[in-house]
Structures are given as C-alpha cells and as structure tokens.
Write a protein that holds these residues in place. Structure first.
Motif, PDB file in Angstrom:
ATOM      1  N   LEU A  30       5.183  -5.470  -1.866  1.00 35.27           N
ATOM      2  CA  LEU A  30       3.902  -6.077  -2.234  1.00 35.27           C
ATOM      3  C   LEU A  30       3.856  -6.541  -3.684  1.00 35.27           C
ATOM      4  CD1 LEU A  30       1.302  -3.725  -0.543  1.00 35.27           C
ATOM      5  CD2 LEU A  30       1.950  -6.020   0.142  1.00 35.27           C
ATOM      6  N   PHE A  31       4.812  -6.143  -4.489  1.00 33.05           N
ATOM      7  CA  PHE A  31       4.780  -6.434  -5.917  1.00 33.05           C
ATOM      8  C   PHE A  31       4.628  -7.921  -6.230  1.00 33.05           C
ATOM      9  CE2 PHE A  31       6.515  -6.762 -10.217  1.00 33.05           C
ATOM     10  CZ  PHE A  31       5.737  -5.803 -10.853  1.00 33.05           C
ATOM     11  N   PRO A  32       5.398  -8.834  -5.589  1.00 38.76           N
ATOM     12  CA  PRO A  32       5.218 -10.268  -5.895  1.00 38.76           C
ATOM     13  C   PRO A  32       3.818 -10.779  -5.550  1.00 38.76           C
ATOM     14  CG  PRO A  32       7.224  -9.940  -4.617  1.00 38.76           C
ATOM     15  CD  PRO A  32       6.507  -8.636  -4.661  1.00 38.76           C
ATOM     16  N   PHE A  33       3.226 -10.259  -4.460  1.00 41.14           N
ATOM     17  CA  PHE A  33       1.874 -10.658  -4.086  1.00 41.14           C
ATOM     18  C   PHE A  33       0.868 -10.172  -5.119  1.00 41.14           C
ATOM     19  CE2 PHE A  33       4.044 -10.726   0.016  1.00 41.14           C
ATOM     20  CZ  PHE A  33       3.571 -11.897   0.565  1.00 41.14           C
ATOM     21  N   GLU A  45      -6.257  -3.374  -1.810  1.00 42.69           N
ATOM     22  CA  GLU A  45      -6.964  -4.549  -1.297  1.00 42.69           C
ATOM     23  C   GLU A  45      -5.977  -5.571  -0.730  1.00 42.69           C
ATOM     24  OE1 GLU A  45     -10.185  -6.868  -0.285  1.00 42.69           O
ATOM     25  OE2 GLU A  45     -10.239  -4.839  -1.113  1.00 42.69           O
ATOM     26  N   LEU A  46      -4.873  -5.722  -1.402  1.00 43.69           N
ATOM     27  CA  LEU A  46      -3.853  -6.677  -0.976  1.00 43.69           C
ATOM     28  C   LEU A  46      -3.216  -6.261   0.342  1.00 43.69           C
ATOM     29  CD1 LEU A  46      -2.637  -9.272  -2.008  1.00 43.69           C
ATOM     30  CD2 LEU A  46      -0.978  -7.930  -3.246  1.00 43.69           C
ATOM     31  N   ARG A  47      -2.954  -4.976   0.518  1.00 44.83           N
ATOM     32  CA  ARG A  47      -2.353  -4.469   1.759  1.00 44.83           C
ATOM     33  C   ARG A  47      -3.267  -4.795   2.937  1.00 44.83           C
ATOM     34  NH1 ARG A  47       0.928  -4.753   4.761  1.00 44.83           N
ATOM     35  NH2 ARG A  47       2.409  -4.375   3.145  1.00 44.83           N
ATOM     36  N   GLU A  48      -4.547  -4.591   2.784  1.00 45.43           N
ATOM     37  CA  GLU A  48      -5.504  -4.872   3.851  1.00 45.43           C
ATOM     38  C   GLU A  48      -5.499  -6.365   4.194  1.00 45.43           C
ATOM     39  OE1 GLU A  48     -10.270  -4.774   4.268  1.00 45.43           O
ATOM     40  OE2 GLU A  48      -9.338  -2.963   3.454  1.00 45.43           O
ATOM     41  N   HIS A  49      -5.470  -7.213   3.186  1.00 48.04           N
ATOM     42  CA  HIS A  49      -5.459  -8.658   3.423  1.00 48.04           C
ATOM     43  C   HIS A  49      -4.160  -9.093   4.114  1.00 48.04           C
ATOM     44  CE1 HIS A  49      -6.703 -12.781   2.901  1.00 48.04           C
ATOM     45  NE2 HIS A  49      -5.546 -13.072   2.357  1.00 48.04           N
ATOM     46  N   ARG A  59       2.414 -15.870   2.183  1.00 49.05           N
ATOM     47  CA  ARG A  59       3.464 -15.862   1.159  1.00 49.05           C
ATOM     48  C   ARG A  59       2.789 -15.700  -0.202  1.00 49.05           C
ATOM     49  NH1 ARG A  59       6.808 -14.716   4.406  1.00 49.05           N
ATOM     50  NH2 ARG A  59       7.692 -16.168   5.858  1.00 49.05           N
ATOM     51  N   PRO A  60       3.522 -15.206  -1.216  1.00 46.32           N
ATOM     52  CA  PRO A  60       2.901 -15.034  -2.539  1.00 46.32           C
ATOM     53  C   PRO A  60       2.260 -16.305  -3.087  1.00 46.32           C
ATOM     54  CG  PRO A  60       4.975 -13.875  -2.491  1.00 46.32           C
ATOM     55  CD  PRO A  60       4.867 -14.645  -1.187  1.00 46.32           C
TER      56      PRO A  60
END
Length: 138
Positions: free
Chosen positions: A39-42, A91-95, A103-104
């Motif tokens: 998830l880091f790049p996102f 929040e990003l994981r849920e999205h 993609r990022p």
C-alpha cells in the motif's frame, strides 16, 4: 539479537493479547507488514495529491511538507494535524478493497481530499464546489 527480533517480539505480544498461538500471530504480523509495503505507493500518492495537487488547500494550510510522506497542516479552525503514510493506510485499504483495479496514479486530488477528511474528522466537513462552465456547480 536476530534480524527479525522486533517482528518476533511483536508476534509474541500480539499472540498474548489476542489469545492466539505464536505461529498464527507471527503470520498475522508478517501479512500486515506485506500489506503495508504493497500500500505504500498508494499512500504516498494520496499525500502528494492532497498537498501538492491542492486537494486539501480549500480548507487547510500546509505548514510543513517533506515532499514524500509527512505533512503538518492547519485547518480553518486553527487545529493542527500531522499526516503520515501510516495514518492514511486504514482509509486507503478500505477504498482499495472496493476498487481492486485501482493504480497509484488513479488517485486524484478530489479523492485525496475526501480521504484526508475521513481520516481526520470521520466524515466530509468541507465540500469543494467544482465550477463547470456557464455557472454550473457540481
């Protein structure tokens, strides 16, 4: 001390607090680390769009920004917040669970604004009115 000492220590603590076997706790800790790395790049892109893409500029002033993963902002009410890559991961994981093909580079400033508000306030407080020619507001 081994290379994975911190990981093993965290797994023991996790196993103890959740009444799990050590091996299962270790697998959970490793999965969480792998998830964070993927998830880091996102998360970086979300912060960049929020700060540099002017996503949050309609309701916040950026005090400090390291250009990659840490920003200190002040909202219209004068309250200061620190945003980091780790703070946006939930929040990003849920999205990403709802949009698996994302993609990022698909993260835009509008989404970044809403994600940051969700993280900080639990809901969307400040709406950005988009003006689309001939006086139409979206």
């Amino acid at each position: 001390m081994t290379k994975n000492h911190a990981e093993k220590r965290a797994a023991r603590a996790y196993a103890h607090s959740h009444s799990l076997p050590y091996r299962q706790a270790l697998a959970s800790i490793r999965a969480a680390r792998a998830d964070r790395i993927s998830l880091f790049p996102f998360a970086q892109r979300l912060l960049i769009e929020a700060v540099e893409g002017c996503g949050i500029r309609h309701w916040a002033r950026v005090e400090e920004w390291d250009g990659v993963g840490r920003a200190t902002i002040t909202d219209l009410g004068g309250e200061r917040f620190v945003l980091t890559v780790d703070s946006v991961l939930v929040e990003l994981r849920e999205h990403l669970d709802h949009n698996p093909t994302l993609r990022p580079n698909d993260i835009d400033s509008y989404f970044a604004d809403e994600a940051v508000q969700q993280i900080l306030f639990g809901c969307i407080i400040y709406r950005l009115e988009l003006h689309r020619g001939r006086g139409l507001v979206a």
